[in-house]
Design a protein around this motif. Structure first.
Motif, PDB file in Angstrom:
ATOM      1  N   ARG A   1       0.828  -1.196   0.000  1.00 10.17           N
ATOM      2  CA  ARG A   1       0.000   0.000   0.000  1.00 10.17           C
ATOM      3  C   ARG A   1       0.875   1.264   0.000  1.00 10.17           C
ATOM      4  O   ARG A   1       0.614   2.223  -0.721  1.00 10.17           O
ATOM      5  N   HIS A   2       1.918   1.203   0.841  1.00 11.40           N
ATOM      6  CA  HIS A   2       2.843   2.331   0.976  1.00 11.40           C
ATOM      7  C   HIS A   2       3.452   2.684  -0.386  1.00 11.40           C
ATOM      8  O   HIS A   2       3.504   3.849  -0.777  1.00 11.40           O
ATOM      9  N   VAL A   3       3.882   1.649  -1.108  1.00 12.63           N
ATOM     10  CA  VAL A   3       4.519   1.860  -2.410  1.00 12.63           C
ATOM     11  C   VAL A   3       3.488   2.352  -3.421  1.00 12.63           C
ATOM     12  O   VAL A   3       3.714   3.321  -4.148  1.00 12.63           O
ATOM     13  N   ALA A   4       2.323   1.691  -3.447  1.00 15.68           N
ATOM     14  CA  ALA A   4       1.292   2.043  -4.427  1.00 15.68           C
ATOM     15  C   ALA A   4       0.830   3.487  -4.253  1.00 15.68           C
ATOM     16  O   ALA A   4       0.601   4.197  -5.234  1.00 15.68           O
TER      17      ALA A   4
ATOM     18  N   PRO B   1      14.360   3.239   2.551  1.00 20.35           N
ATOM     19  CA  PRO B   1      12.926   3.445   2.393  1.00 20.35           C
ATOM     20  C   PRO B   1      12.134   2.370   3.135  1.00 20.35           C
ATOM     21  O   PRO B   1      12.615   1.241   3.297  1.00 20.35           O
ATOM     22  N   LEU B   2      10.955   2.722   3.555  1.00 16.36           N
ATOM     23  CA  LEU B   2      10.135   1.840   4.404  1.00 16.36           C
ATOM     24  C   LEU B   2       9.983   0.430   3.829  1.00 16.36           C
ATOM     25  O   LEU B   2      10.067  -0.562   4.566  1.00 16.36           O
ATOM     26  N   GLU B   3       9.792   0.345   2.493  1.00 17.80           N
ATOM     27  CA  GLU B   3       9.528  -0.974   1.904  1.00 17.80           C
ATOM     28  C   GLU B   3      10.749  -1.897   1.987  1.00 17.80           C
ATOM     29  O   GLU B   3      10.630  -3.103   1.811  1.00 17.80           O
ATOM     30  N   SER B   4      11.923  -1.318   2.317  1.00 14.68           N
ATOM     31  CA  SER B   4      13.118  -2.167   2.437  1.00 14.68           C
ATOM     32  C   SER B   4      13.574  -2.363   3.887  1.00 14.68           C
ATOM     33  O   SER B   4      14.659  -2.889   4.119  1.00 14.68           O
ATOM     34  N   TRP B   5      12.770  -1.915   4.839  1.00 18.08           N
ATOM     35  CA  TRP B   5      13.160  -2.098   6.240  1.00 18.08           C
ATOM     36  C   TRP B   5      13.279  -3.588   6.570  1.00 18.08           C
ATOM     37  O   TRP B   5      12.397  -4.379   6.235  1.00 18.08           O
TER      38      TRP B   5
ATOM     39  N   GLN C   1      13.903  -6.627   9.678  1.00 18.03           N
ATOM     40  CA  GLN C   1      13.343  -6.901  11.003  1.00 18.03           C
ATOM     41  C   GLN C   1      13.968  -5.997  12.084  1.00 18.03           C
ATOM     42  O   GLN C   1      13.274  -5.440  12.939  1.00 18.03           O
ATOM     43  N   GLY C   2      15.311  -5.838  11.993  1.00 23.57           N
ATOM     44  CA  GLY C   2      16.022  -5.034  12.997  1.00 23.57           C
ATOM     45  C   GLY C   2      15.600  -3.576  12.958  1.00 23.57           C
ATOM     46  O   GLY C   2      15.451  -2.926  14.010  1.00 23.57           O
ATOM     47  N   THR C   3      15.387  -3.051  11.748  1.00 20.37           N
ATOM     48  CA  THR C   3      14.971  -1.653  11.609  1.00 20.37           C
ATOM     49  C   THR C   3      13.562  -1.463  12.175  1.00 20.37           C
ATOM     50  O   THR C   3      13.293  -0.503  12.897  1.00 20.37           O
ATOM     51  N   ILE C   4      12.690  -2.416  11.851  1.00 20.53           N
ATOM     52  CA  ILE C   4      11.310  -2.322  12.356  1.00 20.53           C
ATOM     53  C   ILE C   4      11.312  -2.344  13.888  1.00 20.53           C
ATOM     54  O   ILE C   4      10.593  -1.585  14.533  1.00 20.53           O
ATOM     55  N   GLU C   5      12.186  -3.177  14.436  1.00 20.57           N
ATOM     56  CA  GLU C   5      12.275  -3.260  15.898  1.00 20.57           C
ATOM     57  C   GLU C   5      12.714  -1.919  16.481  1.00 20.57           C
ATOM     58  O   GLU C   5      12.188  -1.468  17.504  1.00 20.57           O
ATOM     59  N   LYS C   6      13.679  -1.283  15.812  1.00 19.72           N
ATOM     60  CA  LYS C   6      14.142   0.047  16.258  1.00 19.72           C
ATOM     61  C   LYS C   6      13.008   1.061  16.223  1.00 19.72           C
ATOM     62  O   LYS C   6      12.839   1.870  17.139  1.00 19.72           O
ATOM     63  N   VAL C   7      12.237   1.008  15.135  1.00 21.24           N
ATOM     64  CA  VAL C   7      11.118   1.949  14.973  1.00 21.24           C
ATOM     65  C   VAL C   7      10.088   1.732  16.094  1.00 21.24           C
ATOM     66  O   VAL C   7       9.630   2.684  16.726  1.00 21.24           O
ATOM     67  N   VAL C   8       9.772   0.468  16.344  1.00 24.70           N
ATOM     68  CA  VAL C   8       8.755   0.176  17.365  1.00 24.70           C
ATOM     69  C   VAL C   8       9.260   0.600  18.753  1.00 24.70           C
ATOM     70  O   VAL C   8       8.512   1.163  19.558  1.00 24.70           O
ATOM     71  N   ASN C   9      10.542   0.364  19.018  1.00 26.14           N
ATOM     72  CA  ASN C   9      11.118   0.787  20.292  1.00 26.14           C
ATOM     73  C   ASN C   9      11.030   2.295  20.485  1.00 26.14           C
ATOM     74  O   ASN C   9      10.644   2.779  21.544  1.00 26.14           O
TER      75      ASN C   9
END
Ligand code: GTP
Ligand code: MG
Length: 417
Positions: free
Chosen positions: A163-166, A201-205, A207-215
């Motif tokens: 969705r983000h990309v589209a 870019p978000l679509e290439s995050w 697992q580790g990056t997502i964890e950083k974002v959530v933290n």
């Protein structure tokens, strides 16, 4: 409409959440609508946050008459909503101990108080033990919250990315779409991403990056005060020392919730004079020793209670300065940056209108960086506002950020501009 701030109490079973809630809500300072123990539903209650009242600035403390809460010499108790979340255990994010449901209750909280049992007499599940290391609780409980948010995000990550990309959306928009269920806003998500300065870019995050974002998002959305509770217990000292070395000193407060409950009860029943949140406790004996033959009209304590009061003074009040529970709310409010605002009808007398007695009858708590318009909407709802005035009748712009001492006393004039 901006919501009222809500502070959630979290912790493992038996850490003392309910005791803390009772100690904070059964305040003798309650008057008016909030008289009595005010449980909104089984888990919600009204506590009182101490703030500096505007009355003291204008030498009007003797006329200060809050509609809700109380004001003693410029120290004002303002009602604030508290939420007692049921005990969390390790594995809660996977549903252990009804964890999912309990975590969902947290969505609406603006700040958290993590009640930690520093006596070491309960294990991670809240069962009786001896010598447990409570510094672990701070780590795993935070982990449960992060994993809960992350799990919810990962469930849909594939479609979120597509969705983000589209839509060629911005990362802030895409994440806000996912985090709005936690009561986040655009600014909060923007701050989260600013802090991380991510290059991918978000679509290439990964697992580790997502964890950083959530933290980082968890830090923004749930600023947390650790209430190190049960400091009256003899094993508490070494555990406190260990935690103090690991945590930000601004994020910890030492508490004995049970002592506060006990002291407020004694005061209510006429056995003691106690100033909530202070180290002042006087019994009949104390007052007689101070030269009042009537002992302040207090009732006589039996030997057992006398010993308990002396113990409490030695183990809690004289060592730590107070039971700590009042400070817990102040600290949470500080982390949140809550600003007390005083809506009045008359910006010269600070009264609520011609037929109203007293000054500064209302006080609302707003979040840091709120504008005058935010306050107007909170106080007046959707009514059309013609203009807004501050102290002495000066016009105030709706876009001004509200600050203590600058534009925190406001009157709203209704009608077409
Ligand atoms: N010594 C000591 N005991 C406390 C203190 N606060 C709470 N307790 C005791 O700890 C036990 C658990 O307290 P609760 O307030 O029921 O704990 P809880 O966190 O609400 O527990 P759950 O509802 O099961 O999650 C009770 O026996 C309390 O009396 C304190 O400051 N000192
Ligand atoms: Mg409880």
């Amino acid at each position: 409409m901006p919501r009222d701030p809500l502070i959630g109490l979290v912790g493992k079973p038996s850490s003392g959440k309910s005791t803390m809630l009772n100690s904070l809500t059964d305040a003798s300072s309650k008057v008016g609508k909030y008289a009595g123990f005010t449980t909104i539903d089984p888990q919600r209650a009204i506590g009182y946050l101490q703030v500096d009242c505007a009355c003291i600035r204008f030498g009007k403390s003797d006329q200060c008459k809050p509609n809700y809460g109380s004001c003693n010499n410029g120290k004002r108790s303002v009602p604030i909503e508290l939420l007692d979340v049921a005990g969390l255990v390790p594995g809660a994010h996977e549903g252990k101990g009804l964890g999912n449901k309990f975590l969902d209750d947290l969505r609406h909280a603006d700040a958290l108080v993590h009640v930690v049992d520093v006596s070491g007499t309960t294990d991670a599940e809240g069962k009786n033990t001896r010598g447990y290391d409570p510094s672990q609780d701070i780590v795993w409980l935070r982990g449960e919250i992060v994993q809960w948010i992350q799990g919810n995000l990962m469930e849909k990550w594939g479609s979120i990315k597509r969705r983000h990309v589209a839509l060629k959306a911005s990362p802030v928009d895409t994440l806000q779409g996912q985090f709005s269920g936690y009561g986040s806003n655009q600014a909060m998500v923007a701050r989260t991403l600013d802090k991380l300065q991510l290059k991918t870019p978000l679509e290439s995050w990964d697992q580790g990056t997502i964890e950083k974002v959530v933290n980082a998002f968890t830090d923004e959305k749930f600023p947390t005060v650790c209430a190190l509770n049960k400091i009256d217990h003899p094993d508490a000292d070494k555990n406190i020392a260990k935690i103090a070395k690991q945590q930000d000193p601004n994020a910890i407060v030492l508490t004995s919730a049970i002592s506060e409950v006990f002291l407020r009860k004694l005061a209510k029943q006429g056995y003691a004079k106690y100033v909530e949140g202070s180290d002042f406790v006087d019994t009949r004996e104390d007052l007689i020793a101070d030269g009042d033959p009537d002992g302040g009209g207090l009732k006589e304590l039996d030997d057992k209670l006398k010993e308990r009061v002396e113990n409490l003074k030695d183990m809690v009040l004289y060592r730590f300065g107070s039971t700590g529970v009042v400070q817990v709310l102040s600290r949470a409010a500080q982390l949140l940056g809550l600003v007390p605002v005083f809506p009045v009808r008359n910006v010269n007398t600070f009264s609520s209108g011609a037929n109203s007695t007293g000054v500064f009858r209302d006080c609302v708590l707003i979040n840091r960086n709120s504008t005058v318009r935010d306050v107007a909407r909170k106080v007046m709802g959707d009514v059309t506002i013609a203009y807004i005035e501050g102290v002495g009748g000066t016009r105030v712009a709706e876009t001004d950020i509200v600050e203590v001492g600058k534009n925190d006393i406001l009157t709203f004039k209704v009608g077409k501009a």
